[in-house]
Design a protein around this motif. Structure first.
Motif, short mmCIF file in Angstrom:
data_model
loop_
_atom_site.label_atom_id
_atom_site.label_comp_id
_atom_site.label_asym_id
_atom_site.label_seq_id
_atom_site.Cartn_x
_atom_site.Cartn_y
_atom_site.Cartn_z
N THR A 84 -7.84 -40.87 59.30
CA THR A 84 -8.94 -41.83 59.49
C THR A 84 -10.31 -41.25 59.15
O THR A 84 -11.14 -41.95 58.59
CB THR A 84 -8.99 -42.34 60.94
OG1 THR A 84 -8.99 -41.21 61.81
CG2 THR A 84 -7.81 -43.22 61.27
N THR A 85 -10.53 -39.97 59.50
CA THR A 85 -11.85 -39.40 59.19
C THR A 85 -11.73 -38.12 58.39
O THR A 85 -10.76 -37.37 58.53
CB THR A 85 -12.64 -39.03 60.48
OG1 THR A 85 -11.72 -38.72 61.49
CG2 THR A 85 -13.56 -40.11 60.90
N THR A 86 -12.73 -37.89 57.59
CA THR A 86 -12.83 -36.64 56.84
C THR A 86 -13.94 -35.84 57.50
O THR A 86 -15.04 -36.36 57.69
CB THR A 86 -13.18 -36.92 55.37
OG1 THR A 86 -12.12 -37.70 54.82
CG2 THR A 86 -13.32 -35.64 54.58
N LYS A 87 -13.61 -34.62 57.88
CA LYS A 87 -14.59 -33.80 58.60
C LYS A 87 -14.98 -32.61 57.74
O LYS A 87 -14.13 -31.96 57.14
CB LYS A 87 -13.99 -33.30 59.92
CG LYS A 87 -13.98 -34.36 60.99
CD LYS A 87 -12.87 -34.16 62.00
CE LYS A 87 -11.65 -34.91 61.55
NZ LYS A 87 -10.52 -34.86 62.44
N ALA A 88 -16.28 -32.34 57.68
CA ALA A 88 -16.75 -31.20 56.90
C ALA A 88 -17.50 -30.26 57.81
O ALA A 88 -18.19 -30.70 58.73
CB ALA A 88 -17.68 -31.70 55.79
N ILE A 89 -17.35 -28.96 57.60
CA ILE A 89 -18.15 -28.00 58.37
C ILE A 89 -18.78 -27.01 57.41
O ILE A 89 -18.25 -26.73 56.33
CB ILE A 89 -17.31 -27.23 59.42
CG1 ILE A 89 -16.12 -26.51 58.77
CG2 ILE A 89 -16.84 -28.14 60.53
CD1 ILE A 89 -15.42 -25.54 59.70
N VAL A 111 -23.47 -26.63 60.80
CA VAL A 111 -23.42 -28.06 61.12
C VAL A 111 -22.04 -28.61 60.76
O VAL A 111 -21.26 -27.99 60.06
CB VAL A 111 -24.48 -28.88 60.34
CG1 VAL A 111 -25.84 -28.65 60.89
CG2 VAL A 111 -24.38 -28.59 58.86
N ARG A 112 -21.83 -29.79 61.25
CA ARG A 112 -20.61 -30.49 60.87
C ARG A 112 -20.96 -31.94 60.60
O ARG A 112 -21.90 -32.49 61.15
CB ARG A 112 -19.56 -30.40 61.96
CG ARG A 112 -20.08 -30.73 63.34
CD ARG A 112 -19.04 -30.42 64.36
NE ARG A 112 -17.96 -31.37 64.26
CZ ARG A 112 -17.94 -32.55 64.87
NH1 ARG A 112 -18.94 -32.93 65.63
NH2 ARG A 112 -16.92 -33.36 64.73
N GLY A 113 -20.19 -32.54 59.72
CA GLY A 113 -20.45 -33.95 59.42
C GLY A 113 -19.13 -34.64 59.20
O GLY A 113 -18.10 -34.02 58.95
N GLU A 114 -19.15 -35.95 59.37
CA GLU A 114 -17.90 -36.65 59.12
C GLU A 114 -18.14 -38.02 58.50
O GLU A 114 -19.23 -38.57 58.58
CB GLU A 114 -17.06 -36.77 60.39
CG GLU A 114 -17.70 -37.50 61.53
CD GLU A 114 -16.78 -37.55 62.74
OE1 GLU A 114 -16.16 -36.52 63.07
OE2 GLU A 114 -16.69 -38.62 63.35
N ALA A 115 -17.08 -38.50 57.87
CA ALA A 115 -17.16 -39.80 57.21
C ALA A 115 -15.75 -40.37 57.18
O ALA A 115 -14.78 -39.62 57.25
CB ALA A 115 -17.69 -39.63 55.79
N MET A 162 -10.10 -26.44 63.82
CA MET A 162 -9.05 -25.44 63.60
C MET A 162 -8.43 -25.55 62.20
O MET A 162 -8.16 -24.53 61.58
CB MET A 162 -8.00 -25.51 64.69
CG MET A 162 -8.48 -24.90 65.98
SD MET A 162 -7.15 -24.29 66.99
CE MET A 162 -6.58 -25.75 67.75
N PRO A 163 -8.20 -26.77 61.68
CA PRO A 163 -7.60 -26.82 60.34
C PRO A 163 -8.44 -26.11 59.29
O PRO A 163 -7.92 -25.28 58.53
CB PRO A 163 -7.53 -28.32 60.04
CG PRO A 163 -7.61 -29.00 61.34
CD PRO A 163 -8.35 -28.10 62.27
N GLN A 164 -9.74 -26.39 59.31
CA GLN A 164 -10.59 -25.75 58.30
C GLN A 164 -10.56 -24.23 58.46
O GLN A 164 -10.51 -23.49 57.49
CB GLN A 164 -12.05 -26.24 58.42
CG GLN A 164 -12.22 -27.70 58.05
CD GLN A 164 -12.27 -28.61 59.28
OE1 GLN A 164 -11.47 -28.46 60.19
NE2 GLN A 164 -13.18 -29.56 59.27
N LEU A 165 -10.61 -23.79 59.73
CA LEU A 165 -10.59 -22.35 59.97
C LEU A 165 -9.26 -21.75 59.52
O LEU A 165 -9.21 -20.61 59.09
CB LEU A 165 -10.83 -22.05 61.45
CG LEU A 165 -12.20 -22.46 61.98
CD1 LEU A 165 -12.33 -22.10 63.44
CD2 LEU A 165 -13.32 -21.79 61.17
#
Lengths: 617, 518, 375
Positions: A20-25, A38-42, A466-469
């Motif tokens: 449902t969401t895409t998260k960026a850090i 920062v983090r952002g999502e869309a 955690m996924p990005q890390l």
């Protein structure tokens, strides 16, 4: 793919494309440390009308750009990488990594000879790679061959992992399964333009025959045996192959992914695979045992690293919205209601649960609803954990060595690796845990569902990075670990639970905590009692405060050093501080309704979990 | 009380009977009918016939109240015995079925069937010589004897003759027969016993009776006995006896008709019933618990849990499985338990399609094992994979068998070997060879002497009881699991009873053991 | 979050409805663009490959797997009949014969010399796809299926069980708040789509099955009744394949909830007209809701009727329904949309809205817990 030296990396951009969401850090090096900036999502844009995942990624990155003030996108809406030195301002990022679980993730079917041996190893490999295992086919799965064929035809997985036989072991069994697959002639789930990928990771002596049997019908890949001998698993080659095929076939079919794949510096990983990776990394680096859970709307994932072995299970039908009714059906009403300190009408409750199932996005408005929803969560977590315990075992089929002293104490092979006493850290994530109005609620849900023993740190991953890390840890383990320690988790505190059983009200442990600032907190814990001692965060570093603890459990109780043994250690605090759980282990609320309600209210008010008025009202 | 009197009665009978046997020789004529009428016996009363409980219709119980004449001074009266007659309803004649001694109130008729309906009659049968004690109101000296007059109505009527017995001394007395009717005198006897002063009531009589001595037996051909050398000691005339005829039996009312009934409950086995009920309750309770899905805790038996693993290992390795059911024949319970486990193993090998080999040393075991393996393959849905040669005979000889299996192990290198059954000296020979070829071995035996060898050489060993609990444990079928659990509770209860019994019995609080008697 | 409220279910008087009718495998499409179709018209058909039946010939004949090839009487691809001998093993100069017979009719798929296994392929299973809607074929997907369009009323339900069916609309209750009970249903309901009010009881459903009704549309259903009716508890909301004799479409939710007035009025107006209904529900990504389609006469390509309104979202005055306790099922209008997060009774912070149920009766409710009544 370009070569990057970890020490040259200063700026990291990572995204996770969820369903449902895409998260960026954005992570940058501050001084010597890597920190989350920062983090952002869309919203994710895989489905119609957009049908291009990169749009969501760009939106999320744009939000990061906006919040950080650092330019990351160029005029063509491409991520700037490597860094461009644009005069006084640096633009772009050193590396960009991404994970994905959009489009239902990676759905696999695995097959092996014996259900509890090679088939289980195959399942472990697939789950570890982040897949959802739709079914496990084995010679002894109690289905007749034609039923197995029907099943393979019916399921339409993204790929199949076939294993079986140790090297030099059985050929007929594994070939038989290959014949079934060939007979079923399965089609892949997405797209019909290519053959279904099948990975063979079994007996190396059977490779030629397998090739003959399958090559024409499927896209066959052969890797090293997953179980070269029964005593040892070799999951890595199969996992890597799964990732490769995931990229080549599955991702390539999803809209926009081919573009995204070109942007990233390391291959896109399935989200759960990446979570597993970071947990394994942390556990290895700190030499601790970790248990993590992600409770979603439809599924609950449990990850664990015990004795250095990583395991992951997916409980496909345990979740808080789409699957809530199933949790209710599996756990049964009395098991859910034992966590609720007031009576509710059964008929009405059942309707409420079903309504939550058909309208998954609603949130509890009243305190009653919240308590009830969290009670369901406890049961969902408990059930998922039971599944995990049964799966995370030592290898089966291994020869035992005995002496005469073992006569009355013969231990079976295939015992669970999960040991709550040696567990150091319990991490929860997912809406019901991360978005609980009070953090104590999350802590209590974790404690009630998992019943940690001894000394266990509790945390929630509220922003789910955690996924990005996880992907990042492949490239830069140090950065991943530093961010994980400092920014990833919300530390709830530490649960101290002596293991044992006695009568309520009997003293079971003396405790003494030397809190920072010279204060000491000491006393005696009685059976059936829960205590909370505040121990928060360091105001400068924002890290949890530590306290020296001296614990003297009563005879028959164990906090980790053995029954009745004194333990001195350091415990760390968090939002909920130290929670001392004197309810014994194994624990379940009193059966008698009046006692149960009273105890629940007492625990909940002592720990400040819910508003007392709401509990009594 | 009764027990004390009983030997006396016997003694009395012994003492008296020889004296009367010959009394039958001549009788009848000239008997004073008036006298006889007075001696007509009263029949036993309240005669009842009931089906005997707890014997499944095997007998009838006959009960009556003693004839009033059978209870003089609580001892013995005019009744020698009771005679019981029986007839099937519709018949005219009563058939003699049994006698009962005087003073008895109970008899059983075992010669009945449960089809006919019977009627009964009981009759008091008089002594041929009836003794009737007469109490004298005073003691007399011997020299007064000839002039004595009985004070009781009895005595006045017929002091036919006298026998004197003097306590402790051997005296004789000669009495007079004046005015006696000789014929009647021949059939009568008086007994006289010396007694201590103040003898009163039945107890005292009994004592003196036992202590007294019949100086001489009465012969009917003599009119009287005379005891000589009498002193002036007092003596007492206690009893006179008179012969009465057979025809004077006193019959009771006819009772019946009655039929024996199958009894529903053997009351004296109630303790057995209670124990059975308690055990059944637990067994049924646990079966129900198991059925409704409650998890019954059964201690983990690693050896049985490992069966699947061991078969799986052989499957993955593409090798054979050996199953050795021991050297004993089918009548050995261990062999039976072993073969049960073979069923389970075969089921797994059928499911996993693994090669199974069962070398046996007894022909019967071979037949049974074949049946069981075949059934397992059928149940697993792979009947075509079954092959009779999986189970084959080697030799009846113990060491020949062991040697043959060792040879096979070394040549065929099975990766999994089961030893389930009764083993003797061959245990270590087999297990060590198996261990040396690196097979997973699971053993199970109830032979205490062989257990250490198996434990040391095998991966898993089922010890004694575990072998027998295997079928329940493996199948996890509610019925078997429940009964295993129930039986365990039963065993626990018996252990507790044993402990309690030891304490109670040791301190003699009460006869605890009697609760368990059947 | 893109939406902090749940977009409502569609209830439309008149719109263009297009349904793709696709075969599970490639096959023949038997209609062409412009064809008028009825719900029962077959639009495409194909043959599913038959079931596969493995037969371990090596075991049956008692020969090693590598010899199976030689023993085969039939070769790969040969047609076979049920009971026909497919392999034969002769020994002792033909004195002893063992045979392997086919369990099914079809053909031989493959013969393995490693496992001794022969795979038999059963005869193809014909599959037909029907039109489901009354309407016109508007597009053909070569060898796969077609799209059918119709002009009509469209009601989306929240949850349903049972598959596609059709029948004329029959209103049996006086208003939308009446519980549909057994007494409301009689023999005249045969082949009809019965419309009830606030809740369909177990009794009414069973009665509907016994009189042969095609479907039931009601506001709610009690979970208990549903369990009794299905015989099991629904764990995850994926339905549509049940074979129950009647298709059930629930428009509002579980429990006794009045059917939305608009829905009820719409169905009421269409009494006697044929409706196509489908109970299939899938509440997951790629959500499928049950539906009631009432094809109406009128030109398909007529303009103006195609109400492709993009949802404007919530605004003051929007009619909404509350979809969670404590105001579950109540209908009202938005009277205020405070932008800031507010703390709820449960202490969670969430975006809320003010709603006015009846004049004067106001409440504050999280936006996630309301549903826009769309028009």
């Amino acid at each position: 793919m370009k070569e990057i030296k970890p020490e040259d990396i200063n700026v990291i951009l990572a995204t996770d494309c969820g369903s449902t969401t895409t998260k960026a850090i954005l992570i940058e090096k501050v001084g010597d440390d890597y920190r989350l900036i920062v983090r952002g999502e869309a919203p994710t844009t895989v489905e119609a009308p957009f049908e291009d995942v990169t749009m969501g990624v760009l939106n999320a990155v744009a939000e990061v750009e906006e919040l950080s003030g650092r330019r990351l996108l160029d005029k063509e809406h491409r991520i700037i990488s490597p860094i461009k030195d644009n005069g006084d301002k640096k633009e772009g990022t050193d590396i960009y990594v991404s994970t994905s679980s959009a489009g239902g993730g990676l759905q696999m079917m695995v097959a092996g000879v014996v259900r509890s041996m090679t088939a289980e190893s195959a399942e472990r490999a697939a789950l570890g790679a982040g897949a959802i295992v739709m079914d496990v086919i084995a010679s002894n799965d109690k289905r007749l061959p034609h039923e197995q064929i029907e099943r393979i035809r019916h399921l339409r997985p993204d790929m199949i992992l076939l294993s079986g036989g140790i090297d030099g072991g059985t050929i007929t069994h594994v070939v038989e399964i290959a014949e079934l697959i060939s007979g079923a002639d399965p089609r892949p789930r997405l797209g019909s333009g290519y053959n279904l990928p099948v990975i063979y990771a079994g007996n190396k002596d059977a490779r030629d025959t397998i090739k003959e049997t399958l090559e024409e019908k499927v896209d066959l890949g052969i890797v090293d045996n997953i179980r070269p001998v029964l005593e040892r698993e070799n999951l890595l080659p199969a996992r890597e192959k799964i990732h490769d095929l995931f990229m080549e076939h599955v991702m390539a079919q999803a809209p926009g992914y081919s573009k995204l794949m070109k942007w990233t510096d390391v291959p896109i990983m399935p989200t759960p695979g990446a979570v597993g990776l970071i947990m394994k990394t942390i556990a290895d680096l700190e030499d601790i045992e970790v248990l993590g859970v992600d409770i979603g709307g439809a599924t609950t994932d449990v990850f664990s690293v015990f004795q250095g072995v990583f395991n992951r299970t997916v409980s496909a039908n345990l979740g808080m919205s789409y699957s809530v009714s199933n949790v209710f059906a599996e756990a049964t009403l009395p098991m859910v209601m034992r966590w609720v300190p007031f009576d509710m009408d059964e008929r009405d409750l059942r309707n409420r649960v079903k309504n939550k199932m058909i309208r998954p996005t609603t949130i509890p408005q009243s305190m009653q609803e919240l308590i009830f929803e969290q009670a369901i969560a406890k049961e969902a977590l408990r059930l998922a954990f039971i599944q995990h315990k049964n799966f995370a075992t030592v290898l089966k089929g291994v020869q035992q060595q005995r002496t005469i002293a073992d006569a009355f104490d013969q231990k079976a092979g295939g015992e669970t690796l999960v040991n709550m006493m040696t567990l150091n850290m319990l991490i929860g994530s997912g809406g019901v845990l991360s978005h609980a109005p009070r953090r104590q609620q999350a802590a209590l849900m974790l404690i009630d569902a998992f019943q940690p023993e001894g000394i266990t740190r509790l945390a929630v991953d509220s922003i789910f990075m955690m996924p990005q890390l996880g992907v990042l840890s492949q490239v830069h383990a140090k950065a991943a670990k530093e961010v994980f320690d400092k920014d990833c988790l919300i530390h709830l505190g530490t649960c101290i639970a002596p293991v044992g059983d006695t009568k309520p009200g009997k003293p079971i442990m003396k405790y003494k905590f030397e809190l920072p600032g010279g204060k000491t907190e000491q006393g005696e814990l009685k059976y059936g009692e829960m205590l909370k001692i505040d121990l928060g965060f360091d105001s400068e570093t924002d890290l949890p405060l530590k306290a020296k603890a001296v614990l003297e459990p009563d005879r028959g109780f164990d906090v980790g050093a053995g029954k009745g043994s004194h333990l001195e250690t350091t415990v760390s605090g968090g939002v909920s501080g130290l929670i001392i759980d004197g309810r014994g282990r194994p624990f379940s609320p009193p059966e008698n309704n009046k006692d149960r309600v009273e105890s629940l209210i007492k625990w909940m008010t002592d720990l400040d979990v819910y508003n007392e008025d709401a509990l009594r009202g | 009380m009764l027990r004390k009197i009983f030997p006396i009665i016997i003694l009395l009978c012994i003492l008296i009977t020889p004296a009367f046997l010959s009394g039958q020789v001549s009788q009848s004529s000239g008997i004073n009918t008036e006298f006889l009428e007075r001696f007509e016996l009263k029949p036993p009363t309240d005669f009842e016939v009931k089906d005997t409980p707890n014997d499944n219709g095997g007998s009838l119980t006959l009960q009556w109240r003693l004839s009033p004449d059978d209870n003089l001074w609580g001892k013995r009266g005019l009744v020698e015995k009771y005679v019981i007659g029986r007839r099937i309803v519709g018949e005219e004649e009563f058939q003699f079925v049994a006698t009962a001694t005087s003073q008895s109130r109970l008899a059983f008729d075992n010669a009945v069937n449960n089809k006919d309906r019977y009627e009964y009659q009981i009759a008091a049968y008089p002594f041929k010589y009836i003794f009737r004690p007469i109490q004298w109101n005073s003691l007399m000296a011997v020299n007064q004897m000839e002039r004595f007059k009985a004070l009781s109505p009895w005595a006045t009527m017929s002091p036919h003759g006298v026998v004197l017995s003097m306590l402790g001394q051997n005296y004789s007395y000669y009495g007079s027969l004046d005015g006696f009717e000789s014929e009647l005198a021949q059939k009568s006897v008086w007994e006289n016993f010396s007694a201590d002063d103040g003898m009163q009531g039945p107890e005292a009589i009994a004592t003196s009776f036992a202590a007294s001595q019949l100086v001489s037996s009465f012969s009917p051909y003599f009119g009287f006995f005379v005891q000589s050398s009498l002193t002036s000691n007092p003596y007492q005339l206690l009893t006179i006896g008179q012969y009465l005829g057979d025809g004077l039996m006193a019959r009771s009312d006819v009772v019946g008709p009655i039929k024996t009934g199958k009894s529903w409950l053997h009351m004296r086995r109630v303790n057995v019933l209670v124990i059975a009920a308690v055990l059944s309750f637990f067994i049924l309770h646990f079966i129900r618990q198991a059925r409704i899905g409650k998890e019954l805790f059964i201690r983990k038996i690693a050896g049985l849990d490992a069966v699947e693993e061991a078969v799986g290992r052989a499957t993955e390795m593409g090798k054979q499985i050996f199953f050795i059911p021991g050297t004993q024949d089918m009548q050995n319970i261990q062999t039976i338990a072993g073969v049960t486990i073979l069923g389970r193993v075969a089921r797994l090998t059928a499911e996993m399609d693994t090669k199974l080999e069962v070398p046996v040393s007894r022909s019967l075991v071979m037949v049974t094992a074949r049946e069981i393996v075949q059934e397992a393959y059928m149940n697993a849905g792979r009947p075509e994979a079954f092959n009779e040669d999986m189970v084959h005979y080697l030799t009846d000889d113990q060491f020949g068998y062991a040697a043959a299996i060792d040879g096979k192990m070394v040549r065929q290198r099975p990766v999994t070997i089961f030893y389930m059954g009764a083993f003797y000296a061959e245990s270590l020979i087999l297990a060590e060879t198996g261990n040396s070829i690196g097979a997973i071995q699971i053993a199970g035996t109830a032979m205490p002497a062989q257990l250490p060898f198996f434990v040391a050489a095998c991966d898993y060993t089922l010890i004694g009881e575990e072998l027998f609990a295997a079928s329940a444990y493996l199948s996890k079928e509610p019925k078997l699991l429940g009964s295993l659990k129930g039986q365990d509770i039963g065993k626990a209860l018996l252990l507790i009873a044993l402990a309690v019994g030891v304490v109670v019995q040791t301190f003699g609080w009460f006869d605890f053991a009697s609760l368990f008697k059947v | 979050m893109a939406h902090s409220y749940t977009p409502g279910l569609k209830v439309t008087e008149r719109m263009k409805i297009t349904k793709k009718r696709i075969l599970p495998l490639k096959g023949d499409v038997v209609v062409k663009v412009g064809d008028k179709v009825e719900p029962d018209t077959v639009v495409a058909r194909t043959d599913l490959p038959g079931t596969v039946e493995p037969l371990n010939v090596a075991n049956i004949l008692g020969v090693p797997p590598e010899d199976v090839e030689d023993c085969m009487v039939k070769k790969e691809g040969d047609p076979i009949e049920k009971g026909e001998t497919i392999a034969l093993n002769k020994s002792f100069f033909g004195l002893f014969k063992t045979e392997a017979k086919s369990k099914i009719s079809g053909s031989i798929e493959s013969i393995s010399s490693v496992t001794g296994q022969v795979l038999l392929r059963g005869e193809p299973i014909p599959v037909e796809v029907k039109a489901y809607l009354q309407g016109e074929v508007v597009e053909i997907f070569e060898t796969e299926g077609c799209a059918i369009s119709t002009q009509g009323s469209f009601v989306q339900g929240i949850f349903g069980v049972g598959g596609e069916t059709h029948g004329s609309v029959k209103i049996v209750v006086p208003d939308n708040t009446t519980v549909l009970e057994e007494k409301h249903i009689d023999d005249s309901c045969k082949d009809c789509v019965v419309v009830g009010g606030s809740m369909a009881t177990a009794g009414s459903i069973n009665k509907a099955i016994s009189v042969g009704a095609a479907g039931i549309v009601a506001g709610g259903i009690s979970d208990k009744d549903l369990r009794e009716f299905l015989g099991y508890d629904i764990g995850v909301a994926i339905t549509g394949n049940e074979d129950l004799g009647v298709t059930l479409v629930v428009t509002e939710g579980f429990g006794e909830i009045a059917m939305a007035q608009k829905t009820f009025d719409l169905l009421n107006e269409k009494e006697g007209i044929m409706a196509c209904i489908n109970g299939a529900t899938q509440i997951r990504a790629g959500v499928i809701r049950p539906e009631v389609v009432i094809p109406l006469s009128g030109e398909l390509h007529e303009t103006g009727t195609e109400e492709v309104q993009l949802t404007e979202g919530l605004k003051v005055g929007s009619p909404i329904r509350v979809i969670r306790q404590p105001y579950f099922g109540k209908i009202g209008t938005v009277s205020g949309l405070p932008p800031a997060l507010q703390q709820l009774d449960s202490e969670s912070k969430a975006r809320v809205l003010e709603v006015e149920f009846e004049p004067g009766e106001k409440a504050v409710i999280p936006r996630a817990n309301v549903e826009l009544i769309e028009g």
